[in-house]
Design a protein around this motif. Sequence first.
Motif, mmCIF file in Angstrom:
data_model
loop_
_atom_site.group_PDB
_atom_site.id
_atom_site.type_symbol
_atom_site.label_atom_id
_atom_site.label_comp_id
_atom_site.label_asym_id
_atom_site.label_seq_id
_atom_site.Cartn_x
_atom_site.Cartn_y
_atom_site.Cartn_z
ATOM 1 N N GLN A 123 -1.439 -3.084 -4.856
ATOM 2 C CA GLN A 123 -1.653 -2.425 -3.569
ATOM 3 C C GLN A 123 -0.955 -1.082 -3.516
ATOM 4 N N LEU A 125 -0.522 0.924 -5.879
ATOM 5 C CA LEU A 125 -1.312 1.903 -6.628
ATOM 6 C C LEU A 125 -2.693 2.104 -6.004
ATOM 7 N N TYR A 126 -3.116 1.125 -5.188
ATOM 8 C CA TYR A 126 -4.401 1.194 -4.494
ATOM 9 C C TYR A 126 -5.517 1.410 -5.496
ATOM 10 N N ARG A 131 -8.207 -2.155 -4.036
ATOM 11 C CA ARG A 131 -9.056 -1.322 -3.198
ATOM 12 C C ARG A 131 -10.344 -2.060 -2.819
ATOM 13 N N PHE B 198 3.659 8.243 -2.154
ATOM 14 C CA PHE B 198 2.258 7.800 -2.114
ATOM 15 C C PHE B 198 2.172 6.284 -2.268
ATOM 16 N N ALA B 199 3.004 5.725 -3.141
ATOM 17 C CA ALA B 199 3.000 4.270 -3.300
ATOM 18 C C ALA B 199 3.366 3.598 -1.979
ATOM 19 N N ASN B 202 0.503 3.722 0.376
ATOM 20 C CA ASN B 202 -0.498 2.719 0.015
ATOM 21 C C ASN B 202 -0.075 1.329 0.460
ATOM 22 N N LEU B 203 1.212 1.037 0.270
ATOM 23 C CA LEU B 203 1.691 -0.293 0.642
ATOM 24 C C LEU B 203 1.530 -0.527 2.137
ATOM 25 N N ARG B 205 -0.437 0.712 4.312
ATOM 26 C CA ARG B 205 -1.762 0.621 4.939
ATOM 27 C C ARG B 205 -2.547 -0.566 4.431
ATOM 28 N N GLY B 206 -1.966 -1.348 3.542
ATOM 29 C CA GLY B 206 -2.659 -2.518 3.009
ATOM 30 C C GLY B 206 -2.116 -3.815 3.593
ATOM 31 N N ARG B 207 -2.395 -4.885 2.884
ATOM 32 C CA ARG B 207 -2.005 -6.198 3.399
ATOM 33 C C ARG B 207 -0.492 -6.322 3.551
ATOM 34 N N VAL B 208 0.259 -5.788 2.559
ATOM 35 C CA VAL B 208 1.715 -5.911 2.615
ATOM 36 C C VAL B 208 2.252 -5.227 3.870
#
Lengths: 264, 358
Positions: A123, A125-126, A131, B198-199, B202-203, B205-208
């Motif tokens: 995640q 690294l998306y 993704r 950036f990592a 990404n974290l 905006r995701g499930r985590v």
Amino acid sequence: MAGPETSPAEAILEVENVSLRFGGVQALSEVSFDVQSGEVRAIIGPNGAGKSSMLNVINGFYHPQEGSITFKGVTRRRMRTHEAAAQGIARTFQNIALFRGMTTLDNIMTGRNLKMKRNFLLQALYLGPARREEMEHREFAERVIDFLEIQAIRKTPVSRLPYGLQKRVELGRALAAEPDMLLLDEPMAGMNTEEKEDMCRFILDVNGEFGTTVVLIEHDMGVVMDISDRVVVLDYGRLLADGTPDEVRRNPLVIDAYLGTVRD
Amino acid sequence: MFYREAGQFKSGYAADQAMFPIPQDRYVVIAIVAFAFLGVPLIANEYWLQAILIPFLVFSMAAIGLNLLTGYAGQLSLGTGGFMAVGGYMTYKFTTFWPELNIVACFLLSGLCAAGVGVLFGIPSLRIKGFYLAVATLAAQFFLVWTFNKVPWFYNYNPSGTVTAPPRTIFGTMFTGPEASAPARYLLALSIVVVFAFAAKNLVRGRVGRSWMAIRDMDIAAEIIGFRPFQTKLLAFAISSFYCGVAGAMSLFLWLGSVETEAYGIDISFQVLFMVIIGGLGSILGSFLGAAFITLMPILLTNAPQFFGFSMASDLQKHIELMIFGGLIIFFLIAEPHGLARLWQIAKEKLRRWPFPY
């Protein structure tokens, strides 16, 4: 939203002799009832009757001192709430319990969490699988958003939404988990007639189209009698009556509990 | 007028879920990163790099780490300095024990050590919340600093008790140690911060990220929809401490060059916490804004009197500086409790309609 595989006549949930105490307070005593797969089951009763406690027992938030809960053939005494969620039980709350700092879309996406498997490194690294997974679940969340007709507020933080819409988003979060059984704690509380009609429509659609079993607590008797297949009546933590809306409506014990007894 | 979303239509979820869905944002970020890499090393002098930009990067890294834990996962921590110390001292141990190992690999390994320590001190978070947790993490701060002070193994039995960054090269360029040039150290710090920012984005905006915010906003509801509170909180502690650990390593190797444990003291923890609060809890951009505010404001205040042609006694100036600084912090918290990032967001909403606000 995949429907349950069991045939409609089968009991998806069996509550047997459940007793729950908080110190000296007897919240529930020896309550037994069952919920058939695919039905709309209402739990009613005066304030403090133990309705919310019953829901909390069903989804593992309270642990009853006695009795057992059998869900989809698995009997349990103690269970953590996230395990109940993994078994396929989703719920909404009497006082809205949305994640206030997040948008409608994010709130609904949290409902998908149990279906998302990619680890945090992917995640971060998306890339690739993470993704793709995010997109698949976004698509499902959008289906829930379409179903509940809340497209316009998708990117709005839920803390800015009016009460009726918050209730709807909360239902959306529960639906996003594709539950086999949906527990609704006073889904119509504080709503106007129009909002109630919308909510009834959503509940009946969920039940009819996806075959999701619904257990709801509600004070609006018109709603309860209209949409539920069977009704459980609790009073002072005891089971007072159990049957179809018509049977319950005519039951003298229920009338007494709600209207009081004439002593002469 | 220039910042407008009207007419920008997304044709897929991927475009809508992009990190910066609005093109203007995307171009600005690309431009800033490009300028930071290409422009700054050419125009900035030694003083700018050493006294302003490198500390800004180090603190940004730590602030991102703390923001993940406090802003996103809602776990208040005062152990930042301690976790940074783990990063600094462990990098020193790794690179002196194993000099051939790439220094960046040492940074990452020491980050993992900090993550482990963070998890250990995060275990109480299952039972305690808020201020009580802050006190528990305060224990981490004092215990870790005390350990690095009292156990000579950590500073290789150096009689002065300091650790000094040894010279290390990557692809023939010296990046650490007394000989390393400021632009080289700046570029390495910048690269690390950009990658990890950036990592982090990404974290979150995701499930985590959603699991952290769910635990922060309503832990009971989060558990009822299937998040496991224990794992979620410990992951937040691990990742946050990793960031802080790498920030600590950067602080020793790329900024100060030689430190004692005081460099990782409790005031660092508070400083990073102020950055996160002033910048904006729950915002990666806010971490940068807060770090910029706290590192740049004192320098600005120091130079302001000369700029306007005043001159005053240096001790008087120092005190006035502290008073203004404190006043500004209070002003910002009253004016916008959600931090500088929120001010930026409001500005964006206004810009969208400018110059016709109705």
